[in-house]
Each structure stands twice: as C-alpha cells, then as structure tokens.
Design an enzyme around this catalytic site. Sequence first.
Site, PDB file in Angstrom:
ATOM      1  N   GLY B 188       0.823  -1.204   0.000  1.00  0.00           N
ATOM      2  CA  GLY B 188       0.000   0.000   0.000  1.00  0.00           C
ATOM      3  C   GLY B 188       0.853   1.249   0.000  1.00  0.00           C
ATOM      4  CB  SER B 189       0.041   4.756   0.620  1.00  0.00           C
ATOM      5  OG  SER B 189      -0.449   4.824   1.946  1.00  0.00           O
ATOM      6  N   PRO B 190       3.093   4.567   1.441  1.00  0.00           N
ATOM      7  CG  PRO B 190       4.938   5.612   0.450  1.00  0.00           C
ATOM      8  CD  PRO B 190       3.510   5.219   0.189  1.00  0.00           C
ATOM      9  NE  ARG B 191      -2.269   8.424   4.566  1.00  0.00           N
ATOM     10  CZ  ARG B 191      -3.234   7.882   5.313  1.00  0.00           C
ATOM     11  NH1 ARG B 191      -3.241   8.095   6.627  1.00  0.00           N
ATOM     12  NH2 ARG B 191      -4.168   7.129   4.778  1.00  0.00           N
ATOM     13  CB  VAL B 192      -1.248   2.914   5.093  1.00  0.00           C
ATOM     14  CG1 VAL B 192      -1.871   1.809   5.919  1.00  0.00           C
ATOM     15  CG2 VAL B 192      -2.304   3.921   4.686  1.00  0.00           C
ATOM     16  N   GLY B 193       2.002   2.502   5.455  1.00  0.00           N
ATOM     17  CA  GLY B 193       3.122   1.628   5.805  1.00  0.00           C
ATOM     18  C   GLY B 193       3.703   1.996   7.167  1.00  0.00           C
ATOM     19  CD  GLU B 210       6.881  -5.709  -1.941  1.00  0.00           C
ATOM     20  OE1 GLU B 210       6.882  -5.155  -3.050  1.00  0.00           O
ATOM     21  OE2 GLU B 210       7.840  -6.409  -1.544  1.00  0.00           O
ATOM     22  CB  CYS B 244       3.133   0.042  -6.829  1.00  0.00           C
ATOM     23  SG  CYS B 244       3.284  -1.704  -7.197  1.00  0.00           S
TER      24      CYS B 244
END
Lengths: 485, 468
Positions: B188-193, B210, B244
């Site tokens: 998913g996104s870096p923010r949620v990562g 990822e 992505c």
Amino acid sequence: MELEVRRVREAFLSGRSRPLRFRLQQLEALRRMVQEREKDILAAIAADLCKSEFNVYSQEVITVLGEIDFMLENLPEWVTAKPVKKNVLTMLDEAYIQPQPLGVVLIIGAWNYPFVLTIQPLIGAIAAGNAVIIKPSELSENTAKILAKLLPQYLDQDLYIIINGGVEETTELLKQRFDHIFYTGNTAVGKIIMEAAAKHLTPVTLELGGKSPCYIDKDCDLDIVCRRITWGKYMNCGQTCIAPDYILCEASLQNQIVWKIKETVKEFYGENIKESPDYERIINLRHFKRILSLLEGQKIAFGGETDEATRYIAPTVLTDVDPKTKVMQEEIFGPILPIVPVKNVDEAINFINEREKPLALYVFSHNHKLIKRMIDETSSGGVTGNDVIMHFMLNSFPFGGVGSSGMGAYHGKHSFDTFSHQRPCLLKSLKREGANKLRYPPNSQSKVDWGKFFLLKRFNKEKLGLLLLTFLGIVAAVLVKAEYY
Amino acid sequence: MDPLEDTLRRLREAFHAGRTRPAEFRAAQLRGLGCFLQENKQLLHDALAQDLHKSAFESEVSEVAISQGEVTLALRNLRAWMKDERVPKNLATQLDSAFIRKEPFGLVLIIAPWNYPLNLTLVPLVGALAAGNCVVLKPSEISKNVEKILAEVLPRYLDQSCFAVVLGGPQETGQLLEHRFDYIFFTGSPRVGKIVMTAAAKHLTPVTLELGGKNPCYVDDNCDPQTVANRVAWFRYFNAGQTCVAPDYVLCSPEMQERLLPALQSTITRFYGDDPQSSPNLGRIINQKQFQRLRALLGCGRVAIGGQSDESDRYIAPTVLVDVQETEPVMQEEIFGPILPIVNVRSLDEAIEFINRREKPLALYAFSNSSQVVKRVLTQTSSGGFCGNDGFMHMTLASLPFGGVGASGMGRYHGKFSFDTFSHHRACLLRSPGMEKLNALRYPPQSPRRLRMLLVAMEARGCSCTLL
C-alpha cells in the site's frame, strides 16, 4: 546531533564509501587497529567487565579478526552482480541482482560483549559500502571511550563516527533518519527502536534476548554435558544473550547435575572463585541488585555468595524451581542457573512453547530422534545440540532471533546482505520492438493466449534442445526419404 | 466475545498443533489456490472488470496468470525449498551437522491493496502458505467485487482452520493491527506503511512493506522516440496508471520532448483509438476519491495530450503534461493514474541529480541506445528495482526479488523470495557428545601457554576460522 548525522550523510553521498578498494582498505585499517592497539582494547574491556586477557581474545577479538578476514577474502565476489535465471520473454536480456549500499547505518552496541557486538556489525556495514554511526553502550564506559578514541585514528573520520551518550542522547539520535538501524539489547528497548524507525520507514535488525532453555535428556553423558553447560553459563558471569538460561530435566537427574556442575565450577575457577582471573563481574550495581533479587525464596543448591563492593556473584545453581517465580519470568543475564524439573520431553516441549521464542535453544541427548523432535516442535533463533553457544561461532549461519528474541540476522555474508539493498536489474534493448506488438492494445483472445504462454512457460534449454533435435531428426528423415524417390 | 479474537486463537491453535507443517498439507493448500483460479476465472474477470474496468487481456496477464504462475512455481519447488540447507563448516565444527532450518513464523497477516486485488493478495498468500504459516487475509475494501469473491469463494478452497479472511476499512484494519501476529505483509502507501510498522513494533512483529513512490523514467536523446513512446505508454496507462511500478514521470531534454510528444500521441491513438473512453482496453479509476484527486492534477503544467475526464464513468483520458514545475502537486505525490508529466533536464547529470534529490522509488527506468547511459543511471541511483529500455518487465521474472528500498519499502518477495520471506531461518548446529578433549581448550583455567597457542593458531590461519 542533527549536524553530525548530516555530515555523515554528505560523506556517503560523495560516493567515497562505495568502491571495493576503499571498503577493503577500511577493513584492513580496522584489522590493524585491533592488532596494534590490542593492549588498550583489552584494558578497557577488562575495566568494564573484569575480563581476563584470554577471555577477551577468545570471546571478542578472535571473532572480530575472523570476520574481517572473511570479508577481505569474499567481498570482491559479493559485490559483483549475480545473474538470474531468465524466462522466454527475457531470454535475450541481461537480468541480475546488484547489491548496493543502503546509505547511513546506525549501530547501537551492547555492553556485555562491548567490543565484538559493536565491531562485528560495523564490519558488515563497511563491507556493504555504507557510512556508519556507532552508538556504543554507555554501560561499558571504558570500551565506549576507547572506541571513540581509536576509530577516528584508523578509519575515515567522516564516514564512520562514534556518538557516545546515554538514554537522552540515544533518543535524540533515534529522531534522525537512517537507512538501517542495527540494535543489540533487550526486548523493551527493541520495541522503542522499531517504533522510532517506523516514523522514517527505516528497516531494522534487532538482536534481542529471552530465556534460552536447555533440555537435558536421561540418555546422555552427564559429565560432558555439565562441563559444556558450565562453560557456556558462567562465561562472562552469565551475561551472554545466548547463555543457557535455565535447565529442564527429569527430577531424578537434578542431584547429579548439581553435583557435576559444582565439581566443574571448582575445576574451572578453583576453590576461591573470587581469585580466579577467568571469572568476570556483573557490569554495574543495578544489574547486581536485580540478579540478587532473583534468588529470593529459591532453593540454592550451591553458590549464592555475593560481594556488592566488587559486584561479585558466585556461580549458583537453583533446584526445584517454580516456573511462576521471578527467576523464571525474566532473562537472568547472570550466573544463576535454575533447574526446572519436568516429567518428560513432552512436558519440556510444552513448557518451551508456552513461552516467548528464545534466542537460542539447547538440547542434550544421545538420542538423535529426540533432538530432532525438539527442533521440529519448537522455535528459536538458533539451536545447538549437545553443546551450548557454538552456533554463534560459525559465520555461515545467520545469527539472529525470532519473535520477541529479535528480527533479522548477521555474521559473515548475512551481515553483507543485511546492510545491502539487493537490487533486481533487467536490461533490455530498444530493438525487436516488433515482438512487443503481442502485448500492446488493441487486445484479442489470441493475444491473451500468447500472453499466458510466455508468462507461464519456463525457458527450458534442455526441452528446447530436444525439440530442435527432434526437428532436425525429422528433417533428416525427410531428406533421406527424398533421396530414395 | 470478540469474533476476531476467536478467529486468531483458532488459527494459532491449529498452527501449534502442527497442521500446516507437512509438505502434503501445504501442497494441498497451493493446489486449492490453483483450483480457485481455474474454476472461477470468469467470475474473477467480471469482478475485475467491475472494479477497475480491466480488459480480459489485463486481467489474464497481470492478475490470473501471474498468480497461477506463482502457485505452479511453489508447487514444483516446495520440497526443495523446505529442505534443510547445509552450510559450510569451520575447523571446530568439521564433525558436526550444520544446517539452516526453514520454519514458518506462525500467524501471518496479509493486507492487500485494490489496484491488482487478485495478484497482490494471492502472490503473497502463496508464499505464506508454502512456508507453512496460518494466514489472516485482509483484502482491500475498495475493490469491492474482488473482495467479495476472496471473502466468500476463496475460503472454500483452503483449509479454514488455518486460513481466515477479515473484512473492513481503516478502522477495522486498525483494530486488527492491535493484535499480535508473527509476520505482517503489507502492500500500500508509505503513509499507511508507517502506521503498520508502528503497530508491528508493539509486538516486535517483523514486516514486509511493499510501498510506492514516484518512479522516474529517464529518456535519453539517443533513442528511437516511437519505440520509447510505445513502451512508456503501455506501462503508464496499463490499469489506467494504477500500478505501483508504473513510470510516474519522464525526464528528458526539451529536444527529446519535441520528438516524444507526437510519438506518444500516435501510440495512444493506436492503443485506444480516437475515443479512448470507448476502448475496452483502457481501465477506469477505482473510486470517486481517487478520481477527484487525479482530476485536480490535470491542472498542473499544460496538457499536451488527452486531459479529458468523465466523472460519471470515473474515466480519465491517457494524458501527457508538459511545462511541469517540481513544486506542483503532480510532481509531489505518486500519481497512480493515467497522467504522464514530462520534466525537462539539460543533461544526464541533471537527471541523475534530480532523481537522487528525491525519495528512493520502487522502480526506475532509463531508455537509451547507449548501454553506457543506461548503466550510468543504474549505478548512480538507488531504487527498489531497475529496468533498462522497458517498463516493469523485471516483475515478470520470479528469479528477481521484488521489493522497495527507503520510502518505497522493505523486504521482498516473488518466487523463492516469498518462501524465504515467510520463513524463519533457524541456525542448527548438532554437535557430537564426543571430541571433548578438543573442547578442553576453551575451558578455564586459562594460562599464558594457552594464550600463546591461541595466538599462534590465529597467525597460522590462511582463511578465517574461529577455533573455539
């Protein structure tokens, strides 16, 4: 702190740490440092842990020198790109994995083996081409000071720096951004480190701890078993992350085990253990008091003597230990060896599995099937069967924990891999664009089928060869036939 | 009673009972996945069409076939991957048995995204199952139709005592993350990562993340613009740009831009016709939120090609933007849509410097006839993966690890890398009870003589060995 980290980052961005020759030079310089300044290093560690010269060599220096030599020998091969198996679609292309440095690595060292646990990761980080900030443990003060003094004299002063300090400084440091954080220490701090790393999406390697169980089977040579356990347990006064923390065995074995360990202790450290140059001391008063408190209410089979002034705790064995007591609730990290009686190996396995996964697991038995069962039915960072500690010594093993005993691994090539990004690379050519028409829209069912064919079929040289041979055979047969008509 | 607690406890008990360990069990699960794909192909195609307007070609090639390929690869290699790996020994361990045991972690959580809802759910699942773990799957609630199939149909093909699907949005996922897992795999996104890793830290759970970023695409002056346009456009507009590893933006000289634009226009027309909205080969944006976000980006720079949008259809035309400033939103966030900005640079050096000023991307592309140029971009930058002269083809090779670095992620998978990711590599040294005389060297009391012996032995080493 921010300025220091920025300076190191700029040094990394200059590209200086990347060329193979530079990395080899730095490793050679590190080796020289260990050899030329051995007296200073020994003195520092001795002051921190009351360790004998031999013990420093055998426990710390040997591993460091071995690791450097191993890197020097193998690094030239490791830095090269590794080609990978291709498929039909990439048959004519170059496909490989290229290791690259990550950037700026933070290594937070531990106090129990203050030299090797700081330098061995450093060796891996340098070998992988990174810049490194080292934060030695403040509890092993003298080693921290000597490292701060010696490292700049031998290594590149902008790429590899030491920052000393306590909890406050470390917390500040952790606010900065790194490309990898390598931490050796305890579980509680491990969580703090990972949480700090999460803010920057920094990958971490956490070498933590736990209670490493040691199962002694009826079917074993108790003399040898007890010697090996005694060696591993009381080494560094029990302050070893992979020391056998407690023993599990059938009740009938307890007395013999106690007796044999007692005899071995006498053999190793003499009648007056305090005088033995081979027996270390507890790192500081806080840990001394902590370990002491573990003895409360316990049946001391032998040992138990202490001396606060010198932070001395005698090699101690406890019997009939109740699993609910304090000594079985935390990693002991001291020279106290509880024996917890169990009915049989089934109970031992259940006991182990009810608890957090330990960093190491030990099992002693002549019965190979039993050892296999122990391994199959439990989990731990690593295992040594019929001995203790030794799996640490083989650097072809990845050394690390699992679950609450840690994540990630290092030693040897595993260090290199830990501190590298293994980058997949595919190099195609701009030619043969015609072949790509198959993938471009507008699509059709036949394109779908071709797509599947290329994706799912493996490029098998043998099959292709066989096919070619068959084809040639048919051609030959046809030609021969044609001759006759 | 919390139903989630129950599910997790049930799965853990199954794991402790050893159900997922035998190779036969794991192979059966993998075969089950294979059957799921084969028997529900039309259902899956329809769902993908409903969620993302994916064409049969895209669904087959980028979702079903890829997943099937991983299942087949895992089945073929399972026993080889599971085998204990012997390691080279040193002097002290010559007579011992030294191997690495691949063990499952236990309970694995896989959180999947919506852009390739089948592929990015099943491929990690293949790895987790092959490695012998029990799995909790959290498919994306945004790709609703595929989510439904994963929740209702997939479990029928797997042993449900070792596998569960948990549904929900950000709130439910947050609750899920409060529980303890033995491994978390997130796409998913870096923010949620960051949120996932922070939650994992509370339990010291290892993670593979990822994530994403802006994947630069450098186009050298020395190349055929039509070929480059074909390749860049295909990978950019595939799945309506919601990939992505799609080329996010192009870096090239103004001269190259002049040649590239008509080539891109020609490619887009050839691919999607004069009215791309009516082409069955162009996907749609997943939902209104993403659509609005992308439509706003159309205002950046100047539209050179495309620029049309239709809210009722969540359609955005294949678009190329020029005269784009670095500070504009289209160059500040991962685009994840069918919009391709072109940023001008005056030289290769400037391009490399531009790339290195920014976060490390998941993928990096360089197009040039000169292999030197391509190699220079490769060596002077860092990224998850790299492809020279094409788009994300490197993903189709299971022998290449797939993953990010820096802000684009940590960890990797595909093929054997998946199996290794979901396994704990346990060092096992089995010593013989004999040879105790040799061990005597290590026992106290130590003496100056022993120290001398040790030093001599160390000097005598040609290669590294630890003696004790």
